[in-house]
Design a protein around this motif. Structure first.
Motif, PDB file in Angstrom:
ATOM      1  N   SER A  79       0.811  -1.218   0.000  1.00  0.00           N
ATOM      2  CA  SER A  79       0.000   0.000   0.000  1.00  0.00           C
ATOM      3  C   SER A  79       0.844   1.268   0.000  1.00  0.00           C
ATOM      4  N   PHE A  80       1.889   1.332   0.810  1.00  0.00           N
ATOM      5  CA  PHE A  80       2.679   2.568   0.876  1.00  0.00           C
ATOM      6  C   PHE A  80       3.639   2.724  -0.305  1.00  0.00           C
ATOM      7  N   CYS A  81       4.148   1.641  -0.804  1.00  0.00           N
ATOM      8  CA  CYS A  81       5.174   1.740  -1.851  1.00  0.00           C
ATOM      9  C   CYS A  81       4.588   1.726  -3.260  1.00  0.00           C
ATOM     10  N   SER A  82       3.264   1.732  -3.379  1.00  0.00           N
ATOM     11  CA  SER A  82       2.687   1.781  -4.733  1.00  0.00           C
ATOM     12  C   SER A  82       1.908   3.077  -4.934  1.00  0.00           C
ATOM     13  N   MET A  83       2.144   4.046  -4.028  1.00  0.00           N
ATOM     14  CA  MET A  83       1.439   5.326  -4.164  1.00  0.00           C
ATOM     15  C   MET A  83       1.951   6.097  -5.377  1.00  0.00           C
ATOM     16  N   CYS A  84       3.237   6.050  -5.621  1.00  0.00           N
ATOM     17  CA  CYS A  84       3.818   6.863  -6.705  1.00  0.00           C
ATOM     18  C   CYS A  84       4.281   6.007  -7.884  1.00  0.00           C
ATOM     19  N   HIS A  85       4.619   4.782  -7.624  1.00  0.00           N
ATOM     20  CA  HIS A  85       5.092   3.909  -8.703  1.00  0.00           C
ATOM     21  C   HIS A  85       4.710   2.482  -8.373  1.00  0.00           C
ATOM     22  N   SER A  86       4.882   1.621  -9.341  1.00  0.00           N
ATOM     23  CA  SER A  86       4.544   0.217  -9.161  1.00  0.00           C
ATOM     24  C   SER A  86       5.513  -0.435  -8.170  1.00  0.00           C
ATOM     25  N   ARG A  88       6.934  -2.881  -8.803  1.00  0.00           N
ATOM     26  CA  ARG A  88       7.989  -3.438  -9.659  1.00  0.00           C
ATOM     27  C   ARG A  88       9.322  -2.736  -9.389  1.00  0.00           C
ATOM     28  N   PHE A  89       9.217  -1.499  -8.885  1.00  0.00           N
ATOM     29  CA  PHE A  89      10.448  -0.776  -8.539  1.00  0.00           C
ATOM     30  C   PHE A  89      11.231  -1.540  -7.480  1.00  0.00           C
ATOM     31  N   ILE A  90      10.518  -2.331  -6.692  1.00  0.00           N
ATOM     32  CA  ILE A  90      11.194  -3.148  -5.669  1.00  0.00           C
ATOM     33  C   ILE A  90      11.731  -4.424  -6.311  1.00  0.00           C
ATOM     34  N   MET A  92      12.327  -5.187  -9.377  1.00  0.00           N
ATOM     35  CA  MET A  92      13.286  -5.098 -10.495  1.00  0.00           C
ATOM     36  C   MET A  92      14.702  -4.757 -10.019  1.00  0.00           C
ATOM     37  N   GLN A  93      14.850  -4.482  -8.735  1.00  0.00           N
ATOM     38  CA  GLN A  93      16.195  -4.214  -8.205  1.00  0.00           C
ATOM     39  C   GLN A  93      16.961  -5.524  -8.075  1.00  0.00           C
ATOM     40  N   PRO A  94      18.242  -5.464  -8.198  1.00  0.00           N
ATOM     41  CA  PRO A  94      19.013  -6.668  -7.867  1.00  0.00           C
ATOM     42  C   PRO A  94      18.946  -6.847  -6.353  1.00  0.00           C
ATOM     43  N   ALA A 103      18.149   2.730   3.507  1.00  0.00           N
ATOM     44  CA  ALA A 103      18.444   4.027   2.883  1.00  0.00           C
ATOM     45  C   ALA A 103      17.417   4.341   1.796  1.00  0.00           C
ATOM     46  N   GLU A 104      16.984   3.300   1.098  1.00  0.00           N
ATOM     47  CA  GLU A 104      16.004   3.466   0.013  1.00  0.00           C
ATOM     48  C   GLU A 104      14.671   3.972   0.570  1.00  0.00           C
ATOM     49  N   VAL A 105      14.211   3.350   1.639  1.00  0.00           N
ATOM     50  CA  VAL A 105      12.942   3.769   2.252  1.00  0.00           C
ATOM     51  C   VAL A 105      13.084   5.185   2.812  1.00  0.00           C
ATOM     52  N   THR A 106      14.239   5.475   3.401  1.00  0.00           N
ATOM     53  CA  THR A 106      14.478   6.824   3.928  1.00  0.00           C
ATOM     54  C   THR A 106      14.475   7.844   2.789  1.00  0.00           C
ATOM     55  N   LYS A 107      15.069   7.482   1.667  1.00  0.00           N
ATOM     56  CA  LYS A 107      15.085   8.385   0.503  1.00  0.00           C
ATOM     57  C   LYS A 107      13.656   8.662   0.026  1.00  0.00           C
ATOM     58  N   MET A 108      12.831   7.585  -0.024  1.00  0.00           N
ATOM     59  CA  MET A 108      11.444   7.766  -0.481  1.00  0.00           C
ATOM     60  C   MET A 108      10.686   8.712   0.453  1.00  0.00           C
ATOM     61  N   ARG A 109      10.988   8.625   1.761  1.00  0.00           N
ATOM     62  CA  ARG A 109      10.258   9.449   2.730  1.00  0.00           C
ATOM     63  C   ARG A 109      10.823  10.862   2.823  1.00  0.00           C
ATOM     64  N   THR A 111      13.499  12.429   1.058  1.00  0.00           N
ATOM     65  CA  THR A 111      13.859  13.173  -0.153  1.00  0.00           C
ATOM     66  C   THR A 111      12.658  13.341  -1.088  1.00  0.00           C
ATOM     67  N   LEU A 112      11.883  12.233  -1.272  1.00  0.00           N
ATOM     68  CA  LEU A 112      10.802  12.290  -2.254  1.00  0.00           C
ATOM     69  C   LEU A 112       9.426  12.551  -1.640  1.00  0.00           C
ATOM     70  N   GLY A 113       9.379  12.623  -0.311  1.00  0.00           N
ATOM     71  CA  GLY A 113       8.140  13.034   0.356  1.00  0.00           C
ATOM     72  C   GLY A 113       7.078  11.974   0.537  1.00  0.00           C
ATOM     73  N   ALA A 114       7.456  10.704   0.577  1.00  0.00           N
ATOM     74  CA  ALA A 114       6.456   9.657   0.790  1.00  0.00           C
ATOM     75  C   ALA A 114       5.885   9.776   2.210  1.00  0.00           C
ATOM     76  N   PRO A 115       4.552   9.932   2.313  1.00  0.00           N
ATOM     77  CA  PRO A 115       3.952  10.112   3.645  1.00  0.00           C
ATOM     78  C   PRO A 115       3.775   8.771   4.367  1.00  0.00           C
ATOM     79  N   ILE A 116       4.872   8.217   4.839  1.00  0.00           N
ATOM     80  CA  ILE A 116       4.819   6.922   5.521  1.00  0.00           C
ATOM     81  C   ILE A 116       5.159   7.139   7.002  1.00  0.00           C
ATOM     82  N   PRO A 117       4.236   6.753   7.899  1.00  0.00           N
ATOM     83  CA  PRO A 117       4.522   6.915   9.335  1.00  0.00           C
ATOM     84  C   PRO A 117       5.730   6.072   9.762  1.00  0.00           C
TER      85      PRO A 117
HETATM   86  C1  HEC Z   1       6.216  10.027  -2.855  1.00  0.00           C
HETATM   87  C2  HEC Z   1       6.220   9.084  -3.944  1.00  0.00           C
HETATM   88  C3  HEC Z   1       6.951   7.766  -3.702  1.00  0.00           C
HETATM   89  C4  HEC Z   1       6.607   6.808  -2.779  1.00  0.00           C
HETATM   90  C5  HEC Z   1       5.412   6.773  -1.834  1.00  0.00           C
HETATM   91  C6  HEC Z   1       7.586   5.759  -2.950  1.00  0.00           C
HETATM   92  N1  HEC Z   1       8.468   6.092  -3.940  1.00  0.00           N
HETATM   93 FE1  HEC Z   1       9.991   4.942  -4.604  1.00  0.00          FE
HETATM   94  N2  HEC Z   1      10.429   6.316  -6.009  1.00  0.00           N
HETATM   95  C7  HEC Z   1       9.796   7.532  -6.147  1.00  0.00           C
HETATM   96  C8  HEC Z   1      10.445   8.254  -7.208  1.00  0.00           C
HETATM   97  C9  HEC Z   1      10.064   9.642  -7.690  1.00  0.00           C
HETATM   98  C10 HEC Z   1      11.494   7.444  -7.669  1.00  0.00           C
HETATM   99  C11 HEC Z   1      12.507   7.762  -8.762  1.00  0.00           C
HETATM  100  C12 HEC Z   1      13.658   8.444  -8.023  1.00  0.00           C
HETATM  101  C13 HEC Z   1      14.850   8.692  -8.866  1.00  0.00           C
HETATM  102  O1  HEC Z   1      14.785   8.533 -10.098  1.00  0.00           O
HETATM  103  O2  HEC Z   1      15.886   9.081  -8.272  1.00  0.00           O
HETATM  104  C14 HEC Z   1      11.446   6.234  -6.906  1.00  0.00           C
HETATM  105  C15 HEC Z   1      12.322   5.182  -7.095  1.00  0.00           C
HETATM  106  C16 HEC Z   1      12.332   4.038  -6.335  1.00  0.00           C
HETATM  107  C17 HEC Z   1      13.294   2.945  -6.482  1.00  0.00           C
HETATM  108  C18 HEC Z   1      14.373   2.837  -7.556  1.00  0.00           C
HETATM  109  C19 HEC Z   1      15.714   3.211  -6.976  1.00  0.00           C
HETATM  110  C20 HEC Z   1      15.856   4.690  -6.732  1.00  0.00           C
HETATM  111  O3  HEC Z   1      16.270   5.050  -5.632  1.00  0.00           O
HETATM  112  O4  HEC Z   1      15.572   5.501  -7.642  1.00  0.00           O
HETATM  113  C21 HEC Z   1      12.990   2.020  -5.546  1.00  0.00           C
HETATM  114  C22 HEC Z   1      13.697   0.706  -5.274  1.00  0.00           C
HETATM  115  C23 HEC Z   1      11.871   2.537  -4.792  1.00  0.00           C
HETATM  116  N3  HEC Z   1      11.481   3.758  -5.300  1.00  0.00           N
HETATM  117  C24 HEC Z   1      11.301   1.885  -3.720  1.00  0.00           C
HETATM  118  C25 HEC Z   1      10.276   2.388  -2.971  1.00  0.00           C
HETATM  119  C26 HEC Z   1       9.765   1.750  -1.758  1.00  0.00           C
HETATM  120  C27 HEC Z   1      10.320   0.464  -1.148  1.00  0.00           C
HETATM  121  C28 HEC Z   1       8.724   2.516  -1.330  1.00  0.00           C
HETATM  122  C29 HEC Z   1       7.893   2.298  -0.100  1.00  0.00           C
HETATM  123  C30 HEC Z   1       8.598   2.481   1.141  1.00  0.00           C
HETATM  124  C31 HEC Z   1       8.582   3.644  -2.249  1.00  0.00           C
HETATM  125  N4  HEC Z   1       9.546   3.524  -3.227  1.00  0.00           N
HETATM  126  C32 HEC Z   1       7.616   4.634  -2.167  1.00  0.00           C
HETATM  127  C33 HEC Z   1       8.729   7.982  -5.438  1.00  0.00           C
HETATM  128  C34 HEC Z   1       8.104   7.305  -4.424  1.00  0.00           C
END
Ligand code: HEC
Length: 139
Positions: A79-86, A88-90, A92-94, A103-109, A111-117
């Motif tokens: 539910s939380f990781c498919s808000m912005c993308h499929s 499959r982003f998970i 398709m990673q090696p 670090a990836e989850v932290t980046k999503m929250r 840097t990219l603003g994912a509203p995950i508690p």
């Molecule tokens: C707020 C929207 C948003 C949410 C919610 C989100 N993502 Fe992402 N995700 C992105 C964007 C935008 C990119 C592309 C970032 C880039 O190209 O640097 C991305 C890219 C990725 C990638 C590809 C590697 C990378 O760093 O670019 C992975 C893996 C990923 N997301 C995993 C997750 C996971 C796991 C979650 C759930 C915890 C999640 N995402 C939730 C926006 C989101």
């Protein structure tokens, strides 16, 4: 004198023939019977005949979201990781090291603003580390 008469007669006859021919040609053009008749026309097929009870249906575009591995935290991740993308982003990673998933989850929250508690983020990180690292990934 006779020669002059004959000459005039010929001239008159010739002119008459030309006028007649031009008239005939003009008449043909007026009737649109000149050839080729279809010059410059576009030949299009007649529109398809539709019956009144025709049923047209457009169903949902088939999408095949990848199945995430079975386990605790899958629902949160789906539910939380498919808000912005499929998700499959998970998949398709090696296989990534445990720290990278954190670090990836932290980046999503952050840097990219994912509203995950915080609590859900912790569950998701645990889930990803339990199924998608070089040691734990099965498929
Ligand atoms: C707020 C929207 C948003 C949410 C919610 C989100 N993502 Fe992402 N995700 C992105 C964007 C935008 C990119 C592309 C970032 C880039 O190209 O640097 C991305 C890219 C990725 C990638 C590809 C590697 C990378 O760093 O670019 C992975 C893996 C990923 N997301 C995993 C997750 C996971 C796991 C979650 C759930 C915890 C999640 N995402 C939730 C926006 C989101």
């Amino acid at each position: 004198m006779r020669l002059v008469k004959r000459y005039f007669a010929l001239l008159l006859g010739g002119s008459l023939a030309i006028v007649l021919a031009a008239g005939l040609l003009f008449a043909q053009v007026e009737q649109r019977s000149y050839a080729p008749a279809t010059l410059g026309q576009l030949q299009q097929p007649p529109p398809a005949a539709l019956t009144e009870d025709s049923v047209y249906q457009v169903s949902a575009y088939p999408l095949y979201p990848p199945e995430l591995a079975e386990g605790e935290g899958r629902t949160e991740t789906e539910s939380f990781c498919s808000m912005c993308h499929s998700t499959r982003f998970i998949t398709m990673q090696p296989p990534l090291p445990a720290a990278t998933w954190e670090a990836e989850v932290t980046k999503m929250r952050k840097t990219l603003g994912a509203p995950i508690p915080d609590a859900s983020a912790a569950v998701i990180i645990k889930y990803l580390q339990a199924h998608y690292t070089p040691d734990t990934r099965k498929q």
